[in-house]
Design a protein around this motif. Structure first.
Motif, PDB file in Angstrom:
ATOM      1  N   LEU A 158      32.989  48.860  -8.047  1.00  0.00           N
ATOM      2  CA  LEU A 158      33.155  49.628  -6.942  1.00  0.00           C
ATOM      3  C   LEU A 158      31.940  50.809  -6.670  1.00  0.00           C
ATOM      4  O   LEU A 158      31.521  51.097  -5.971  1.00  0.00           O
ATOM      5  CB  LEU A 158      34.695  50.383  -7.032  1.00  0.00           C
ATOM      6  CG  LEU A 158      34.843  51.519  -5.696  1.00  0.00           C
ATOM      7  CD1 LEU A 158      34.895  50.849  -4.579  1.00  0.00           C
ATOM      8  CD2 LEU A 158      36.178  51.867  -6.314  1.00  0.00           C
ATOM      9  N   LEU A 161      28.994  49.328  -5.378  1.00  0.00           N
ATOM     10  CA  LEU A 161      29.150  49.251  -3.904  1.00  0.00           C
ATOM     11  C   LEU A 161      28.644  50.546  -3.248  1.00  0.00           C
ATOM     12  O   LEU A 161      27.810  50.665  -2.260  1.00  0.00           O
ATOM     13  CB  LEU A 161      30.391  49.128  -3.462  1.00  0.00           C
ATOM     14  CG  LEU A 161      31.012  48.915  -1.953  1.00  0.00           C
ATOM     15  CD1 LEU A 161      30.031  47.905  -1.193  1.00  0.00           C
ATOM     16  CD2 LEU A 161      32.314  48.728  -1.910  1.00  0.00           C
ATOM     17  N   SER A 285      24.188  47.788  -3.183  1.00  0.00           N
ATOM     18  CA  SER A 285      25.560  48.048  -2.888  1.00  0.00           C
ATOM     19  C   SER A 285      26.527  46.746  -2.274  1.00  0.00           C
ATOM     20  O   SER A 285      27.446  46.574  -2.701  1.00  0.00           O
ATOM     21  CB  SER A 285      25.693  49.205  -1.503  1.00  0.00           C
ATOM     22  OG  SER A 285      25.518  50.340  -2.004  1.00  0.00           O
ATOM     23  N   GLY A 289      29.594  45.444  -4.075  1.00  0.00           N
ATOM     24  CA  GLY A 289      30.634  45.191  -3.429  1.00  0.00           C
ATOM     25  C   GLY A 289      31.087  43.562  -3.661  1.00  0.00           C
ATOM     26  O   GLY A 289      32.554  43.505  -4.078  1.00  0.00           O
ATOM     27  N   VAL A 339      26.514  39.747  -1.204  1.00  0.00           N
ATOM     28  CA  VAL A 339      27.843  39.943  -1.538  1.00  0.00           C
ATOM     29  C   VAL A 339      28.558  38.683  -2.156  1.00  0.00           C
ATOM     30  O   VAL A 339      29.136  38.859  -3.274  1.00  0.00           O
ATOM     31  CB  VAL A 339      28.694  40.320  -0.165  1.00  0.00           C
ATOM     32  CG1 VAL A 339      30.162  40.152  -0.595  1.00  0.00           C
ATOM     33  CG2 VAL A 339      28.172  41.305   0.255  1.00  0.00           C
TER      34      VAL A 339
END
Length: 423
Positions: A158, A161, A285, A289, A339
């Motif tokens: 997190l 992210l 990021s 994530g 991602v």
């Protein structure tokens, strides 16, 4: 039914344990600072040199001592307190980060500074990494390991992210120096929480230390004992067929995968996408994530896959994603692919860590963990070198060649039933 209940209840249960809560808070604050550092260092290197090869060698400067000392760090964590190892390493990393901040602040940065600091950070990482991996089984119950690892890894992701995007934005607004300064502050916070922890020496380690801490003990005997400890960890890891197979596969996989991520992201941001450091932060990021979602998966599955089967599935997805990333025309598509890559990585890392912790005797967990980390960090210098050479040829070649190699390797492993049966 028992497994389902454990997954449903225990995901937050470790936070009720004082030592775990302190570790959880301190390390997550520190991880946030690390994300700023991991955006700032590559960007500073690219700005100084405009060379992907130079970035690769700077990363190698950290990766080589990290690989050299990680086995020693694991042995030391088993002989003394992992908390103490983490505390000393963080104190030294704080001092290094402060010095680096002052150099950047005074606009006196030269390439050799980055090599020197990378070597120092890599050395300290070699001691810190096996310690932080081996401390959790000492402060939580065995049945809480999956939840503890999922919670730790999930929260870390997190931060991955949020942190890199904030880091890129911070660099764009305030300059690289501010990213390093904040990283130093987060180390200080981690030192405070580690100091408040009370971790007893279990697994008969106290008696072993007392036996060796006699007045007539010589330095040579101490070194010999350390070498013996390293050898015992290596022997256990190599004699366990399932562990050996997983580690060898992961080692080859990391040789191909690590370099394109660290060097490829920075090169994409610098040469293909608009936004510079902000684009690099967005991609990092996106990775965080995906990692967050993947890290939570093991605690949510009622009937998890065998680790061998999981390795093949996730490896195939990552090889395909890496290949496609070479053709991504914009930051949006690249971030979506990243991602997915991060999801696969987070899923497997939590599964692998928990699998190793459950089957390894606690008294040698630090050494076995360092052996596991060596399969990743030990291979990183070679991966950075390969990626640096490929990216200087062509950015698309970097991703398509490495993605194709991963897919070929996964195809070879898929026809081997012994790999699929590892559980």
């Amino acid at each position: 039914m028992e497994r389902s209940n454990q997954n449903r209840v225990s995901i937050w249960e470790p936070l009720k344990i004082r030592n775990f809560l302190l570790l959880f808070i301190g390390e997550n604050i520190s991880v946030f600072g690390d994300q700023l550092y991991l955006v700032a260092l590559p960007w500073l290197t690219i700005e100084l040199t405009n060379s992907g090869l130079s970035l690769g060698t700077v990363l190698m400067a950290a990766a080589i001592p990290r690989a050299i000392f990680i086995l020693v760090g694991g042995a030391i964590s088993d002989r003394i307190s992992p908390r103490l190892v983490m505390l000393v390493a963080n104190i030294l990393r704080t001092l290094l980060t402060i010095v680096l901040t002052l150099i950047v602040w005074n606009q006196a940065t030269q390439l050799w500074h980055l090599y020197l600091f990378s070597i120092c950070f890599g050395t300290l990482d070699g001691f810190f990494i096996p310690a932080v991996q081996s401390i959790i089984p000492r402060i939580v119950k065995k049945e809480q390991l999956t939840a503890s690892n999922a919670l730790s890894q999930g929260t870390n992701q997190l931060i991955l992210l949020i942190g890199p995007a904030l880091g890129g934005l911070l660099i764009a607004i305030s300059g690289i120096k501010m990213a390093f300064a904040i990283d130093a502050v987060t180390f200080i916070f981690s030192i405070a929480t580690l100091s408040l922890m009370k971790v007893s020496s279990n697994f008969n380690i106290v008696s072993k230390i007392k036996e060796t801490n006699t007045k007539n003990k010589s330095l040579s005997k101490e070194i010999l004992g350390l070498i013996t400890g390293v050898r015992e960890g290596l022997k256990y890891g190599w004699s366990n067929l399932a562990l050996r197979t997983i580690l060898l596969v992961v080692m080859v996989y990391n040789l191909i995968f690590i370099g394109p991520l660290r060097i490829g992201f920075a090169s994409l941001a610098h040469s293909r996408f608009l936004g510079g450091a902000v684009a690099l932060g967005i991609m990092n990021s996106a990775w965080g994530g995906g990692n967050l979602l993947g890290a939570l998966m093991p605690s949510l599955l009622r009937n998890p896959l065998r680790i061998g089967t999981l390795l093949l599935i996730l490896g195939g997805i990552q090889g395909s994603g890496l290949f496609i990333l070479g053709f991504a025309p914009n930051i949006i598509l690249a971030s979506l692919i990243i991602v997915l890559l991060g999801f696969c990585s987070g899923f497997f890392v939590v599964t692998e860590i928990t699998w190793i912790q459950k089957q390894t005797p606690p008294e040698i967990l630090g050494r076995v963990t360092s052996f596991v980390m060596l399969s990743s960090f030990g291979i990183a210098p070679f991966s950075f070198a390969i990626a640096g050479l490929l990216v200087n040829l062509d950015l698309t070649i970097l991703f398509t060649v490495t993605g194709s190699i991963i897919l070929f390797m996964i195809a070879l492993l898929a026809v081997n039933p012994s790999v699929r049966k590892i559980e």
